[in-house]
Scaffold this active site. Structure first.
Site: not given
Ligand code: ACO
Length: 320
Positions: A114, A247, A277
């Protein structure tokens, strides 16, 4: 002193937008509310099965050339930032070069996930500043939909496909004022596609795997740090910026970065809500959109900041 300056931008998104509700209707166990609340994403574009990175790169490159008032033969350096190339080799840059009808110029891919566009732009800037090249086409093009595990709802909803491009030219008028690139391979494990092609098959895991919370914390920290680093190099402050284009990973990451820098939400360029993304394509896509709708104008100071797998991160401070 010779500067390099962006003289044209372009972008391309494949097919119609695919909404969060449509993903849920396709059988992914998710909701529009969950995706919007956690990421700010409302839709993304997904390439058709026959479309590869070079297919998205071509119209983006043509639009950038046209905006720059150039023809393909004016380009003497072509860099494509991608982590989803058409082939193992030749590079997507060489495939694009042939399709543009450029018969001879340096052409290669940059793979910094990215951060790829920021890396590629910084490399092109240095190559032009060296005096060896005059006009570069720098493209970010991705088909991340190909490396997503559509059974993994925590990752597949985050990404989209697309391409963005700029034409960069050397001259006396200021353009790129400062840049910085970083990487720390100790964090390779928190975001990767840990597979490879071997002996006619795939070894390892060919799908994107991510520790979302670790990525989130890392991204917010380094985007702020590297933005301050390039501002410091140029002797400027956040208040001197007209626009911040991080990004486009996640709206919460973008907003947290702007807040840490003390930059108002109105000066943050956001496209993740409609594109998801798009990895190396996200910054040039957002830049092109803001140039074409008239938000970014000649003379504006713009800060581009990328972060991605590797981990890699970097920033470019420029005057349009
Ligand atoms: N829909 C519904 N529920 C979901 C989804 C979805 N798409 N995805 C995960 N869940 C659930 C999980 O199973 C979990 O359920 P549980 O509590 O019953 O186990 C719950 O949601 C919480 O999951 P977490 O992973 O703890 O959610 P979090 O609040 O951390 O959000 C996310 C996840 C959005 C990925 C967040 O961590 C994030 O934004 N991270 C940054 C990652 C990113 O942007 N990556 C892009 C690539 S990297 C880059 O570009 C630099």
């Amino acid at each position: 002193m010779t500067f390099t300056r962006i003289i044209g931008t372009g972008s391309h998104l494949p097919g119609p937008a695919v909404s969060n509700d449509e993903l849920a209707a396709r059988g992914i166990d998710t909701t529009d509310a969950w995706i919007r609340e956690r990421t700010g994403i409302g839709a993304r574009h997904l390439a058709q099965p026959h479309e590869a990175a070079s297919d998205l790169a071509l119209p983006a490159a043509q639009a950038a050339l046209s905006a720059a008032g150039c023809v393909a033969a004016d380009i003497d350096l072509l860099i494509v930032a991608t982590s989803t190339p058409d082939y193992v080799f030749p590079s997507t840059a060489c495939l694009l070069q042939a399709r543009l009808g450029i018969n001879d110029c340096a052409a290669f891919d940059v793979q910094a996930v990215c951060s790829g566009f920021v890396y590629a732009l910084s490399v092109a800037d240095a190559m032009i500043a060296s005096g060896r090249h005059r006009r570069a086409l720098v493209v970010g093009a991705e088909v991340f939909s190909r490396i997503l595990d559509w059974q993994d709802r925590a990752t597949c909803v985050l990404f989209g496909d697309g391409a963005g491009a700029v034409v960069l030219e050397g001259g006396e008028r200021p353009g790129i004022l400062a840049s910085a690139l970083h990487a720390d391979g100790r964090h390779a494990g928190i975001l990767s596609v840990p597979g490879n092609v071997r002996g006619g098959g795939v070894t390892g895991d060919p799908m994107l795997r991510m520790d979302g919370q670790a990525v989130f914390k890392f991204a917010v920290r380094v985007l702020d740090e590297v933005a301050r680093e390039v501002l410091h190099k140029a002797g400027l402050k956040p208040a001197d910026l007209a626009w911040l284009i991080p990004h486009q990973a996640n709206l919460r990451i973008l907003s947290a970065t702007a807040k840490k820098l003390g930059i108002a939400a109105e000066r943050l360029v956001v496209s993740v809500d409609r594109h998801g993304n798009t990895s190396a394509a996200s910054i040039p896509l957002a830049l092109d959109e803001a140039v074409r709708d008239g938000r970014i104008r000649a003379g504006d100071r713009v800060l581009l900041a990328g972060v991605g797998g590797g981990f890699t991160w970097g920033a470019i401070l420029l005057e349009m």
